[in-house]
Design a protein around this motif. Structure first.
Motif, short mmCIF file in Angstrom:
data_model
loop_
_atom_site.label_atom_id
_atom_site.label_comp_id
_atom_site.label_asym_id
_atom_site.label_seq_id
_atom_site.Cartn_x
_atom_site.Cartn_y
_atom_site.Cartn_z
N GLY A 10 15.02 20.61 -101.32
CA GLY A 10 14.70 21.84 -102.04
C GLY A 10 13.93 21.55 -103.31
O GLY A 10 13.42 20.45 -103.51
N LEU A 11 13.88 22.57 -104.16
CA LEU A 11 13.18 22.48 -105.44
C LEU A 11 14.20 22.32 -106.56
O LEU A 11 15.17 23.08 -106.63
CB LEU A 11 12.35 23.75 -105.66
CG LEU A 11 11.64 23.90 -107.00
CD1 LEU A 11 10.60 22.81 -107.18
CD2 LEU A 11 11.01 25.29 -107.10
N ALA A 40 5.46 10.56 -100.04
CA ALA A 40 4.78 11.53 -100.90
C ALA A 40 3.38 11.80 -100.33
O ALA A 40 2.83 10.96 -99.62
CB ALA A 40 4.69 11.00 -102.32
N PRO A 41 2.80 12.94 -100.68
CA PRO A 41 1.45 13.25 -100.19
C PRO A 41 0.45 12.17 -100.54
O PRO A 41 0.38 11.73 -101.69
CB PRO A 41 1.13 14.57 -100.89
CG PRO A 41 2.45 15.17 -101.18
CD PRO A 41 3.37 14.03 -101.48
N GLY A 42 -0.29 11.71 -99.55
CA GLY A 42 -1.32 10.72 -99.78
C GLY A 42 -0.82 9.30 -99.95
O GLY A 42 -1.60 8.39 -100.25
N LYS A 43 0.48 9.11 -99.78
CA LYS A 43 1.06 7.78 -99.95
C LYS A 43 1.76 7.32 -98.69
O LYS A 43 2.10 8.13 -97.83
CB LYS A 43 2.04 7.78 -101.13
CG LYS A 43 1.39 8.05 -102.47
CD LYS A 43 2.41 7.88 -103.59
CE LYS A 43 1.76 8.09 -104.95
NZ LYS A 43 2.75 7.90 -106.07
N THR A 91 9.26 13.43 -105.89
CA THR A 91 8.81 14.45 -104.94
C THR A 91 8.24 13.80 -103.69
O THR A 91 7.35 12.95 -103.76
CB THR A 91 7.74 15.35 -105.59
OG1 THR A 91 8.34 16.08 -106.67
CG2 THR A 91 7.17 16.33 -104.58
N ALA A 92 8.80 14.19 -102.53
CA ALA A 92 8.39 13.59 -101.26
C ALA A 92 9.16 14.26 -100.13
O ALA A 92 10.10 15.02 -100.38
CB ALA A 92 8.67 12.09 -101.25
N VAL A 93 8.76 13.94 -98.92
CA VAL A 93 9.58 14.25 -97.75
C VAL A 93 10.51 13.07 -97.54
O VAL A 93 10.05 11.93 -97.49
CB VAL A 93 8.71 14.50 -96.50
CG1 VAL A 93 9.61 14.75 -95.29
CG2 VAL A 93 7.77 15.67 -96.72
N THR A 118 13.09 16.11 -94.75
CA THR A 118 13.39 17.28 -95.57
C THR A 118 12.64 17.15 -96.89
O THR A 118 12.58 16.06 -97.48
CB THR A 118 14.90 17.44 -95.79
OG1 THR A 118 15.17 18.66 -96.47
CG2 THR A 118 15.49 16.28 -96.60
N GLN A 119 12.04 18.24 -97.33
CA GLN A 119 11.19 18.21 -98.53
C GLN A 119 12.03 18.27 -99.79
O GLN A 119 12.91 19.13 -99.92
CB GLN A 119 10.21 19.39 -98.51
CG GLN A 119 9.34 19.51 -99.74
CD GLN A 119 8.30 18.40 -99.82
OE1 GLN A 119 7.62 18.10 -98.85
NE2 GLN A 119 8.16 17.81 -101.00
N VAL A 120 11.73 17.39 -100.72
CA VAL A 120 12.32 17.41 -102.05
C VAL A 120 11.17 17.55 -103.05
O VAL A 120 10.23 16.75 -103.04
CB VAL A 120 13.12 16.14 -102.34
CG1 VAL A 120 13.54 16.10 -103.81
CG2 VAL A 120 14.33 16.05 -101.43
N THR A 121 11.25 18.56 -103.88
CA THR A 121 10.23 18.80 -104.89
C THR A 121 10.89 18.84 -106.26
O THR A 121 11.82 19.63 -106.47
CB THR A 121 9.48 20.10 -104.62
OG1 THR A 121 8.89 20.06 -103.31
CG2 THR A 121 8.37 20.31 -105.66
N VAL A 122 10.41 18.01 -107.16
CA VAL A 122 10.96 17.94 -108.51
C VAL A 122 9.89 18.44 -109.48
O VAL A 122 8.82 17.86 -109.59
CB VAL A 122 11.39 16.52 -108.87
CG1 VAL A 122 12.04 16.51 -110.26
CG2 VAL A 122 12.34 15.96 -107.82
#
Length: 124
Positions: A10-11, A40-43, A91-93, A118-122
């Motif tokens: 979650g956020l 993480a996106p792009g990583k 922040t990452a899946v 599962t998405q984690v957004t900080v």
């Protein structure tokens, strides 16, 4: 066939906490090591931590050492990742993974079974 399902993402604001869960089915969960990874996106996907079959041995990379804790409940076939003092760079899946051996493993190639993530957004 092994099925892993993550939940609990979650956020959250920076400095906050989240606990991820991973339910396992299809084989003897308690016999094998488990791990958490994130991407993480792009990583590239990176190692977050591992726990042995009994839960008595864990290992973490420096990036999360002291903030993240892996545990398992073999009676419930569930793996957990407690994340404290979260940072925006966390922040990452997040993925749970099942190994084919009982001892801790840090390489992705040591894991055969993977959840869907599962998405984690900080937020900062």
């Amino acid at each position: 066939q092994v099925h892993l399902v993550e939940s609990g993402g979650g956020l959250v604001q920076a400095g906050g906490s989240l606990r991820l869960s991973c339910g396992a089915s299809g084989r003897t969960f308690s016999s094998y090591a488990m791990g958490w990874f994130r991407q993480a996106p792009g990583k590239e996907r990176e190692f977050v931590g591992t726990i042995n079959w009994s839960g008595g041995n864990t290992y973490y990379p420096d990036s999360v050492q002291g903030r993240f804790t892996i545990s398992r409940d073999n009676a419930k076939n569930t793996l957990y990742l407690q994340m404290n003092s979260l940072k925006p760079e966390d922040t990452a899946v997040y993925y749970c993974a099942g190994a084919t051996v009982s001892g801790i493993r840090i390489r992705q190639s040591d894991y055969r079974y993977w959840g869907q993530g599962t998405q984690v957004t900080v937020s900062s």
